[in-house]
Motif scaffolding. Sequence first.
Motif, short mmCIF file in Angstrom:
data_model
loop_
_atom_site.label_atom_id
_atom_site.label_comp_id
_atom_site.label_asym_id
_atom_site.label_seq_id
_atom_site.Cartn_x
_atom_site.Cartn_y
_atom_site.Cartn_z
N SER A 37 0.83 -1.21 0.00
CA SER A 37 0.00 0.00 0.00
C SER A 37 0.86 1.26 0.00
O SER A 37 0.50 2.26 -0.63
N THR A 38 2.01 1.22 0.67
CA THR A 38 2.91 2.38 0.65
C THR A 38 3.47 2.61 -0.74
O THR A 38 3.48 3.75 -1.24
N ILE A 39 3.89 1.55 -1.41
CA ILE A 39 4.44 1.68 -2.77
C ILE A 39 3.36 2.17 -3.73
O ILE A 39 3.60 3.06 -4.56
N VAL A 40 2.17 1.61 -3.63
CA VAL A 40 1.08 2.03 -4.52
C VAL A 40 0.73 3.49 -4.26
O VAL A 40 0.52 4.26 -5.22
N THR A 41 0.67 3.91 -3.01
CA THR A 41 0.36 5.30 -2.68
C THR A 41 1.41 6.24 -3.25
O THR A 41 1.08 7.28 -3.84
N LEU A 42 2.68 5.89 -3.10
CA LEU A 42 3.75 6.71 -3.66
C LEU A 42 3.65 6.81 -5.18
O LEU A 42 3.80 7.89 -5.75
N ALA A 43 3.39 5.69 -5.82
CA ALA A 43 3.31 5.68 -7.28
C ALA A 43 2.13 6.50 -7.78
O ALA A 43 2.27 7.32 -8.71
#
Length: 122
Positions: free
Chosen positions: A96-102
Amino acid sequence: MKYIFQFAIISGITFVAEVLNILLPFPVPASIYGMVILFLLLCLKVIRPEQIQDAADFLLGIMPIFFISANVGLMKCFDVMDGATFGILFAASFVSTIVTLAVTALVSQAIIRIYRRRGKHE
């Protein structure tokens, strides 16, 4: 006095959002209603950003404090969670952190492109 006025504006919007949450039959949290109301008021220039800037900065500055209790609650239940549960929670947090950043990066780039195009055509 300026800060009291700014907090009063934010509190008033929050109150209206809570009332809408009670009155409307939609499964939407009051915080979402509040963000939409604030967004509309800012877009329609009913409220200028300077009118709430200092109070908003303060609230954003202390926001991490509101998440401490949730994390402490998870730590208290750590012995109940087995290895698989911890792995699932870690993976979900990481993904979820990676998706949010992207998504944030892509939306920011799109907005920058739109503003650059508007600047060249006007």
